[in-house]
Design an enzyme around this catalytic site. Structure first.
Site, PDB file in Angstrom:
ATOM      1  N   TYR A  76       0.838  -1.206   0.000  1.00 25.31           N
ATOM      2  CA  TYR A  76       0.000   0.000   0.000  1.00 25.31           C
ATOM      3  C   TYR A  76       0.872   1.254   0.000  1.00 25.31           C
ATOM      4  O   TYR A  76       0.570   2.230  -0.675  1.00 25.31           O
ATOM      5  CB  TYR A  76      -0.917   0.003   1.224  1.00 25.31           C
ATOM      6  CG  TYR A  76      -1.950   1.113   1.153  1.00 25.31           C
ATOM      7  CD1 TYR A  76      -3.195   0.897   0.584  1.00 25.31           C
ATOM      8  CD2 TYR A  76      -1.649   2.397   1.626  1.00 25.31           C
ATOM      9  CE1 TYR A  76      -4.121   1.920   0.486  1.00 25.31           C
ATOM     10  CE2 TYR A  76      -2.567   3.426   1.526  1.00 25.31           C
ATOM     11  CZ  TYR A  76      -3.802   3.186   0.955  1.00 25.31           C
ATOM     12  OH  TYR A  76      -4.715   4.204   0.849  1.00 25.31           O
ATOM     13  N   PHE A 128      -8.179  19.451 -25.613  1.00 30.93           N
ATOM     14  CA  PHE A 128      -8.542  18.043 -25.572  1.00 30.93           C
ATOM     15  C   PHE A 128      -9.738  17.923 -24.624  1.00 30.93           C
ATOM     16  O   PHE A 128      -9.825  18.660 -23.642  1.00 30.93           O
ATOM     17  CB  PHE A 128      -7.383  17.124 -25.133  1.00 30.93           C
ATOM     18  CG  PHE A 128      -7.844  15.688 -25.188  1.00 30.93           C
ATOM     19  CD1 PHE A 128      -8.055  15.078 -26.411  1.00 30.93           C
ATOM     20  CD2 PHE A 128      -8.162  14.987 -24.043  1.00 30.93           C
ATOM     21  CE1 PHE A 128      -8.573  13.792 -26.487  1.00 30.93           C
ATOM     22  CE2 PHE A 128      -8.672  13.695 -24.110  1.00 30.93           C
ATOM     23  CZ  PHE A 128      -8.875  13.090 -25.337  1.00 30.93           C
ATOM     24  N   THR A 129     -10.631  16.981 -24.921  1.00 29.14           N
ATOM     25  CA  THR A 129     -11.924  16.901 -24.214  1.00 29.14           C
ATOM     26  C   THR A 129     -11.786  16.920 -22.680  1.00 29.14           C
ATOM     27  O   THR A 129     -12.325  17.801 -22.015  1.00 29.14           O
ATOM     28  CB  THR A 129     -12.673  15.635 -24.658  1.00 29.14           C
ATOM     29  OG1 THR A 129     -11.809  14.510 -24.480  1.00 29.14           O
ATOM     30  CG2 THR A 129     -13.084  15.724 -26.130  1.00 29.14           C
ATOM     31  N   ASP A 219       1.059  18.474 -21.865  1.00 33.22           N
ATOM     32  CA  ASP A 219       0.311  17.217 -21.997  1.00 33.22           C
ATOM     33  C   ASP A 219       1.162  16.315 -22.880  1.00 33.22           C
ATOM     34  O   ASP A 219       1.185  16.455 -24.104  1.00 33.22           O
ATOM     35  CB  ASP A 219      -1.066  17.473 -22.616  1.00 33.22           C
ATOM     36  CG  ASP A 219      -1.856  16.170 -22.777  1.00 33.22           C
ATOM     37  OD1 ASP A 219      -1.233  15.088 -22.728  1.00 33.22           O
ATOM     38  OD2 ASP A 219      -3.084  16.236 -22.966  1.00 33.22           O
ATOM     39  N   LYS A 262      -1.070   5.670 -23.871  1.00 30.30           N
ATOM     40  CA  LYS A 262      -0.772   5.869 -25.301  1.00 30.30           C
ATOM     41  C   LYS A 262       0.704   5.547 -25.558  1.00 30.30           C
ATOM     42  O   LYS A 262       1.075   4.395 -25.623  1.00 30.30           O
ATOM     43  CB  LYS A 262      -1.123   7.304 -25.710  1.00 30.30           C
ATOM     44  CG  LYS A 262      -2.632   7.551 -25.865  1.00 30.30           C
ATOM     45  CD  LYS A 262      -3.325   7.837 -24.572  1.00 30.30           C
ATOM     46  CE  LYS A 262      -4.681   8.471 -24.736  1.00 30.30           C
ATOM     47  NZ  LYS A 262      -5.406   8.544 -23.456  1.00 30.30           N
ATOM     48  N   ARG A 386     -14.724  12.769 -33.998  1.00 31.93           N
ATOM     49  CA  ARG A 386     -13.993  13.869 -33.375  1.00 31.93           C
ATOM     50  C   ARG A 386     -14.464  15.145 -34.062  1.00 31.93           C
ATOM     51  O   ARG A 386     -13.804  15.722 -34.899  1.00 31.93           O
ATOM     52  CB  ARG A 386     -12.471  13.701 -33.546  1.00 31.93           C
ATOM     53  CG  ARG A 386     -11.863  12.567 -32.763  1.00 31.93           C
ATOM     54  CD  ARG A 386     -11.511  12.860 -31.312  1.00 31.93           C
ATOM     55  NE  ARG A 386     -12.557  12.737 -30.338  1.00 31.93           N
ATOM     56  CZ  ARG A 386     -12.364  12.424 -29.060  1.00 31.93           C
ATOM     57  NH1 ARG A 386     -11.156  12.147 -28.608  1.00 31.93           N
ATOM     58  NH2 ARG A 386     -13.362  12.399 -28.204  1.00 31.93           N
ATOM     59  N   PHE A 452     -19.886  12.795 -25.944  1.00 35.84           N
ATOM     60  CA  PHE A 452     -19.582  11.834 -27.014  1.00 35.84           C
ATOM     61  C   PHE A 452     -19.507  10.401 -26.521  1.00 35.84           C
ATOM     62  O   PHE A 452     -19.744   9.467 -27.277  1.00 35.84           O
ATOM     63  CB  PHE A 452     -18.270  12.220 -27.723  1.00 35.84           C
ATOM     64  CG  PHE A 452     -17.083  12.309 -26.797  1.00 35.84           C
ATOM     65  CD1 PHE A 452     -16.835  13.458 -26.075  1.00 35.84           C
ATOM     66  CD2 PHE A 452     -16.216  11.243 -26.662  1.00 35.84           C
ATOM     67  CE1 PHE A 452     -15.742  13.545 -25.217  1.00 35.84           C
ATOM     68  CE2 PHE A 452     -15.118  11.316 -25.815  1.00 35.84           C
ATOM     69  CZ  PHE A 452     -14.895  12.469 -25.075  1.00 35.84           C
TER      70      PHE A 452
END
Ligand code: PLI
Length: 460
Positions: A76, A128-129, A219, A262, A386, A452
């Site tokens: 933990y 970006f969303t 990002d 990614k 998109r 979306f």
């Protein structure tokens, strides 16, 4: 290792296990997409043949990553797997302090809450969303400062992720630097079609922000793909390795959020990083509220092990050459069929211009949503909208009307073969041939946030 730069590319790996796919009929698919409200996010993945919904968490891990899984320390507190991940981030990206999170948006939530005050303005190279939503929920207002070329699908400028410094300067003059907690810079801008920012532009931005005492938050979800394009296209970087370029990019920023799902070749995970002790201290405090203790942040030890290995693998020149090479192969096939796509071909997928594909539909008839459903019906290939659905609504309830109305054919890393790419391009071409007969959609259910994902439609 530096790429050998051969004309052809091939994968620098071979397969030792495969995942079997279900084949469906056209009738099956018509039923499935209707049940899913014409939203590819709501399809059962068992009904999908080739899944190009996203490159997020859908990558194939390597034998080294799977074996690192077995070393996961599930303590933990003080997990040694966290320290391995932290060391990889410090070594390859150069950031000082690291907060693990369950995925990218967990990091965005914490960072936005710490840095943004009500009434602040956050300029960025396209939205970006999830990133913009967290900025807005924290009381900020996002402002787009990407160059105009990024909004034109046909403009072949090699660095469509660049910032327009004049746009930024206007915002600084209008609101004052104190109202701008940071400039939000994405590498390989997703919504622009996987388009890179150049090192030159980033350096100029760095100089400008130092003068005005404004942070740059990076990002870095697809930073290695951006580095590949710098290596291929930017003068002075032809001989640099992706590893070197990535480290240099990060050095011009003050902190970062990353979805490791990614570039970093894992199925789950993310982190926030910063060079500022105060920001780190606050984040370390906050992560226990939203994610988990600061040495696991919602991740299992095994996930942190896989991220540490995945980061290093993502920086291999041959890996990126094959990765982007596969995307380019698909894009060139589509161009040969006359299909309108965003150019230059991006890093993580092909973005089809739905406005040009279905010019008889208005944006309120959801051309990209329609096209994604039609591609699925044709072949079982799942893509993603998109465009206007992803863009959502402004705080005052009005729809955003983005210039780009795209269908993204996103390629997971190390998953599909060149023959899959052929099938995908042929399917897009088959739908293109019957494009004039395609009718649009009407939205019949709209969720409040990130619509979306769960919106439903019916055929007009
Ligand atoms: O999906 P997350 O929460 O791990 O990461 C959010 C996120 C942040 N920035 C960028 C540029 C992304 O692309 C991103 C997630 N992208 C998804 C899920 C995609 O399909 O593109």
């Amino acid at each position: 290792m530096k790429s050998t730069k051969s004309k052809s590319w091939a994968e620098p790996y071979r397969m030792k296990m495969v995942e079997l796919l279900k084949m469906t009929t056209r009738q099956d698919r018509i039923k499935a997409i209707k049940n899913a409200g014409y939203n590819t996010f709501l399809l059962n993945s068992d009904d999908v043949y080739i899944d190009l919904l996203t490159d997020s968490g859908t990558n194939a891990m390597s034998d080294r990553q799977w074996s690192a899984f077995m070393l996961g320390d599930e303590a933990y507190a003080g997990s040694k797997s966290f320290y391995k991940m932290e060391a990889a981030i410090q070594k390859f990206y150069g950031y000082k302090y690291v907060i693990p999170t369950h995925q990218g948006r967990g990091a965005e939530n914490i960072l936005s809450k710490i840095l943004i005050k009500k009434g602040d303005v956050v300029p960025g190279n396209m939205y970006f969303t999830t990133t913009r939503l967290h900025q807005e929920l924290a009381g900020g207002m996002f402002t787009d400062i990407i160059i105009d070329e990024a909004h034109d699908p046909l403009n072949e400028f090699p660095f469509k992720g660049n910032v327009d410094l004049n746009k930024l300067d206007k915002i600084v003059k209008k609101y004052g630097a104190k109202k701008i907690p940071y400039v939000s810079i994405a590498t390989n801008v997703n919504m622009a079609g996987g388009q890179p920012i150049s090192m030159k532009n980033l350096k100029e931005l760095y100089k400008y922000t130092r003068k005005h005492k404004i942070r740059i938050i990076h990002d870095m979800t697809r930073v290695a793909e951006n580095a590949y394009f710098i290596q291929q296209r930017e003068k002075g970087y032809e001989k640099a390795t992706i590893r070197e370029i990535v480290k240099e990019i990060c050095s011009y920023t003050d902190g970062a959020t990353m979805s490791a799902k990614k570039d970093a070749l894992v199925n789950i995970g993310g982190f926030m990083a910063t060079n500022e002790w105060d920001v780190y201290e606050e984040a370390r405090n906050m992560v226990v509220v939203y994610e988990g203790l600061h040495t696991y942040g919602g991740l299992a030890g095994r996930d942190m092990e896989a991220i540490a290995v995945g980061i290093e693998e993502s920086l291999d020149d041959n890996h990126q050459h094959a990765r982007v090479g596969q995307v380019e192969y698909l894009g060139n096939k589509m161009i040969d069929y006359g299909i309108p796509i965003v150019k230059p071909i991006g890093g993580h997928g092909i973005f089809v211009d739905a406005k040009a594909f279905l010019p008889h539909l208005t944006q309120d008839q959801f051309p990209a949503q329609t096209l994604a459903a039609e591609i699925y019906i044709d072949s079982g290939v799942r893509t993603m909208e998109r465009g206007i659905v992803s863009a959502g609504r402004k705080a005052n309830g009005e729809n955003y009307y983005p210039k780009l109305e795209l269908v993204r054919f996103t390629i997971p890393r190390r998953v599909y073969t060149q023959a899959h790419m052929d099938v995908i391009a042929e399917s897009a071409a088959a739908v293109f041939d019957r494009r004039k007969s395609i009718k649009g959609l009407q939205m019949i259910y709209e969720p409040k946030y990130l619509r979306f994902f769960q919106a439903k439609f019916k055929k007009l």
